[in-house]
Design a protein around this motif. Structure first.
Motif, mmCIF file in Angstrom:
data_model
loop_
_atom_site.group_PDB
_atom_site.id
_atom_site.type_symbol
_atom_site.label_atom_id
_atom_site.label_comp_id
_atom_site.label_asym_id
_atom_site.label_seq_id
_atom_site.Cartn_x
_atom_site.Cartn_y
_atom_site.Cartn_z
ATOM 1 N N MET A 1 0.856 -1.173 0.000
ATOM 2 C CA MET A 1 0.000 0.000 0.000
ATOM 3 C C MET A 1 0.901 1.234 0.000
ATOM 4 S SD MET A 1 -2.958 1.041 2.773
ATOM 5 C CE MET A 1 -3.893 -0.429 2.445
ATOM 6 N N GLU A 2 0.583 2.176 -0.849
ATOM 7 C CA GLU A 2 1.321 3.434 -0.886
ATOM 8 C C GLU A 2 0.950 4.292 0.319
ATOM 9 O OE1 GLU A 2 3.679 4.302 -3.139
ATOM 10 O OE2 GLU A 2 3.442 2.294 -3.973
ATOM 11 N N THR A 3 1.878 5.130 0.725
ATOM 12 C CA THR A 3 1.679 5.944 1.933
ATOM 13 C C THR A 3 0.431 6.805 1.847
ATOM 14 O OG1 THR A 3 4.067 5.998 2.270
ATOM 15 C CG2 THR A 3 2.760 7.628 3.460
ATOM 16 N N MET A 4 0.261 7.558 0.774
ATOM 17 C CA MET A 4 -0.898 8.442 0.668
ATOM 18 C C MET A 4 -2.194 7.644 0.624
ATOM 19 S SD MET A 4 0.269 11.458 0.942
ATOM 20 C CE MET A 4 -0.871 12.658 0.303
ATOM 21 N N ASP A 5 -2.175 6.495 -0.018
ATOM 22 C CA ASP A 5 -3.359 5.641 -0.050
ATOM 23 C C ASP A 5 -3.709 5.172 1.362
ATOM 24 O OD1 ASP A 5 -5.450 4.165 -1.384
ATOM 25 O OD2 ASP A 5 -4.242 2.361 -1.042
ATOM 26 N N ALA A 6 -2.696 4.788 2.134
ATOM 27 C CA ALA A 6 -2.938 4.360 3.519
ATOM 28 C C ALA A 6 -3.539 5.503 4.339
ATOM 29 C CB ALA A 6 -1.639 3.864 4.154
ATOM 30 N N ILE A 7 -3.011 6.696 4.170
ATOM 31 C CA ILE A 7 -3.516 7.845 4.924
ATOM 32 C C ILE A 7 -4.958 8.153 4.539
ATOM 33 C CG2 ILE A 7 -3.266 10.350 5.222
ATOM 34 C CD1 ILE A 7 -0.186 9.872 4.964
ATOM 35 N N PHE A 8 -5.251 8.135 3.256
ATOM 36 C CA PHE A 8 -6.589 8.519 2.794
ATOM 37 C C PHE A 8 -7.643 7.430 3.004
ATOM 38 C CE2 PHE A 8 -4.485 11.561 -0.435
ATOM 39 C CZ PHE A 8 -4.452 12.576 0.507
ATOM 40 N N THR A 9 -7.246 6.169 3.147
ATOM 41 C CA THR A 9 -8.234 5.091 3.274
ATOM 42 C C THR A 9 -8.348 4.519 4.686
ATOM 43 O OG1 THR A 9 -6.634 3.394 2.585
ATOM 44 C CG2 THR A 9 -7.999 4.417 0.853
ATOM 45 N N ARG A 10 -7.424 4.859 5.588
ATOM 46 C CA ARG A 10 -7.501 4.343 6.956
ATOM 47 C C ARG A 10 -8.717 4.918 7.662
ATOM 48 N NH1 ARG A 10 -7.773 4.715 11.923
ATOM 49 N NH2 ARG A 10 -7.994 6.950 11.754
ATOM 50 N N ARG A 11 -9.453 4.059 8.324
ATOM 51 C CA ARG A 11 -10.636 4.472 9.101
ATOM 52 C C ARG A 11 -10.584 3.780 10.452
ATOM 53 N NH1 ARG A 11 -15.219 6.289 6.592
ATOM 54 N NH2 ARG A 11 -15.615 6.938 8.724
ATOM 55 N N SER A 12 -11.286 4.344 11.409
ATOM 56 C CA SER A 12 -11.378 3.731 12.733
ATOM 57 C C SER A 12 -12.311 2.530 12.656
ATOM 58 C CB SER A 12 -11.906 4.744 13.746
ATOM 59 O OG SER A 12 -10.968 5.779 13.927
ATOM 60 N N ILE A 13 -11.769 1.371 12.984
ATOM 61 C CA ILE A 13 -12.522 0.118 12.929
ATOM 62 C C ILE A 13 -12.747 -0.370 14.359
ATOM 63 C CG2 ILE A 13 -12.486 -2.294 12.145
ATOM 64 C CD1 ILE A 13 -12.824 -0.216 9.866
ATOM 65 N N ARG A 14 -14.006 -0.610 14.689
ATOM 66 C CA ARG A 14 -14.380 -0.995 16.052
ATOM 67 C C ARG A 14 -15.008 -2.385 16.150
ATOM 68 N NH1 ARG A 14 -15.194 4.396 15.241
ATOM 69 N NH2 ARG A 14 -14.290 5.794 16.812
ATOM 70 N N LYS A 15 -15.140 -3.074 15.025
ATOM 71 C CA LYS A 15 -15.716 -4.423 15.022
ATOM 72 C C LYS A 15 -14.700 -5.374 14.400
ATOM 73 C CE LYS A 15 -20.412 -2.718 14.696
ATOM 74 N NZ LYS A 15 -21.579 -2.553 13.853
ATOM 75 N N TYR A 16 -14.459 -6.496 15.093
ATOM 76 C CA TYR A 16 -13.395 -7.410 14.689
ATOM 77 C C TYR A 16 -13.891 -8.842 14.584
ATOM 78 C CZ TYR A 16 -11.026 -3.325 16.502
ATOM 79 O OH TYR A 16 -10.655 -2.035 16.753
ATOM 80 N N LEU A 17 -13.271 -9.583 13.682
ATOM 81 C CA LEU A 17 -13.539 -11.012 13.563
ATOM 82 C C LEU A 17 -12.851 -11.737 14.718
ATOM 83 C CD1 LEU A 17 -12.880 -11.394 9.731
ATOM 84 C CD2 LEU A 17 -15.108 -11.262 10.894
ATOM 85 N N PRO A 18 -13.376 -12.880 15.135
ATOM 86 C CA PRO A 18 -12.749 -13.633 16.241
ATOM 87 C C PRO A 18 -11.545 -14.448 15.760
ATOM 88 C CG PRO A 18 -14.733 -14.741 15.535
ATOM 89 C CD PRO A 18 -14.640 -13.476 14.719
ATOM 90 N N LYS A 19 -10.610 -13.769 15.137
ATOM 91 C CA LYS A 19 -9.414 -14.408 14.590
ATOM 92 C C LYS A 19 -8.198 -13.759 15.247
ATOM 93 C CE LYS A 19 -6.933 -14.819 10.218
ATOM 94 N NZ LYS A 19 -6.885 -14.423 8.814
ATOM 95 N N PRO A 20 -7.307 -14.550 15.839
ATOM 96 C CA PRO A 20 -6.142 -13.956 16.497
ATOM 97 C C PRO A 20 -5.210 -13.269 15.490
ATOM 98 C CG PRO A 20 -6.010 -16.356 16.538
ATOM 99 C CD PRO A 20 -7.330 -16.010 15.922
ATOM 100 N N VAL A 21 -4.475 -12.292 15.982
ATOM 101 C CA VAL A 21 -3.484 -11.586 15.173
ATOM 102 C C VAL A 21 -2.124 -12.202 15.488
ATOM 103 C CG1 VAL A 21 -2.425 -9.359 14.649
ATOM 104 C CG2 VAL A 21 -4.859 -9.480 15.235
ATOM 105 N N ASP A 22 -1.411 -12.641 14.448
ATOM 106 C CA ASP A 22 -0.109 -13.271 14.640
ATOM 107 C C ASP A 22 0.884 -12.313 15.291
ATOM 108 O OD1 ASP A 22 -0.959 -15.631 13.451
ATOM 109 O OD2 ASP A 22 -0.272 -15.027 11.451
ATOM 110 N N ARG A 23 1.769 -12.866 16.110
ATOM 111 C CA ARG A 23 2.787 -12.066 16.805
ATOM 112 C C ARG A 23 3.695 -11.311 15.850
ATOM 113 N NH1 ARG A 23 3.445 -11.219 22.529
ATOM 114 N NH2 ARG A 23 1.775 -12.488 23.310
ATOM 115 N N ASP A 24 4.020 -11.910 14.714
ATOM 116 C CA ASP A 24 4.912 -11.205 13.779
ATOM 117 C C ASP A 24 4.226 -9.976 13.187
ATOM 118 O OD1 ASP A 24 3.238 -13.030 12.386
ATOM 119 O OD2 ASP A 24 4.570 -13.024 10.661
ATOM 120 N N VAL A 25 2.914 -10.019 13.001
ATOM 121 C CA VAL A 25 2.167 -8.859 12.522
ATOM 122 C C VAL A 25 2.180 -7.771 13.599
ATOM 123 C CG1 VAL A 25 -0.120 -8.025 11.815
ATOM 124 C CG2 VAL A 25 0.714 -10.241 10.980
ATOM 125 N N ILE A 26 1.943 -8.153 14.842
ATOM 126 C CA ILE A 26 1.972 -7.193 15.944
ATOM 127 C C ILE A 26 3.367 -6.600 16.099
ATOM 128 C CG2 ILE A 26 1.740 -6.929 18.450
ATOM 129 C CD1 ILE A 26 -0.570 -9.008 18.261
#
Length: 169
Positions: A1-26
């Motif tokens: 993802m390009e930087t400007m695209d990330a800035i313009f498309t990022r939104r606050s997300i408050r609902k999540y799937l019950p899927k763990p996030v891998d440690r390497d991603v964190i």
């Protein structure tokens, strides 16, 4: 993802799937936070990874705007060290930059995330500090809730030319 695209498309997300996030991603999200600019390069931040269900639920009970933590697989508490020697008055800006970097990194890595403010609300600072055994010289600043998104939100351009002043007000 390009930087400007990330800035313009990022939104606050408050609902999540019950899927763990891998440690390497964190870990990559934490690396992004630690690569934020800071006054005098003092890097006054500390991070607490929270992925225990009981702690996430307890924070959602003590913080009136953190209900999304009940479903979030993980969160990162951003803290500021008040004992940095030279530029201690700028820890808020430094931790803000780290928080924003982590939001953008989460978005780039395919996660949804939201910034939950803690500081300067004295009651929330005290409650979070007590719950997570944070020392007195370290201030809980923000919580980044994250997970795989269970909601769709499109980007929203917020540019407003009426907010721009040239050379003076």
């Amino acid at each position: 993802m390009e930087t400007m695209d990330a800035i313009f498309t990022r939104r606050s997300i408050r609902k999540y799937l019950p899927k763990p996030v891998d440690r390497d991603v964190i870990e990559n999200i934490l690396k992004a936070g630690m690569n934020a600019p800071s006054a005098g390069d003092e890097q006054p931040w500390h991070f607490v990874l929270i992925d225990r269900r009981d702690l996430l639920e307890k924070i959602s009970e003590i913080h009136p705007y953190a209900k999304m933590l009940k479903a979030a697989p993980a969160a990162i508490l951003v803290c500021g060290d008040l004992d940095v020697p030279k530029f201690k008055d700028f820890w808020i800006q430094d931790c803000s930059a780290a928080s924003e970097n982590m939001l953008l990194a989460a978005h780039d890595l395919g996660l949804g995330a939201v910034w939950i403010g803690v500081y300067p609300a004295e009651n929330m600072v005290r409650e979070v500090r007590n719950l997570l055994n944070i020392p007195e010289h370290v201030a809980p600043f923000s919580i980044i809730a994250m997970g795989y998104s269970a909601e769709e939100k499109s980007g929203k351009l917020r540019y407003d030319a009426s907010r721009i002043h040239n050379n003076s007000w």
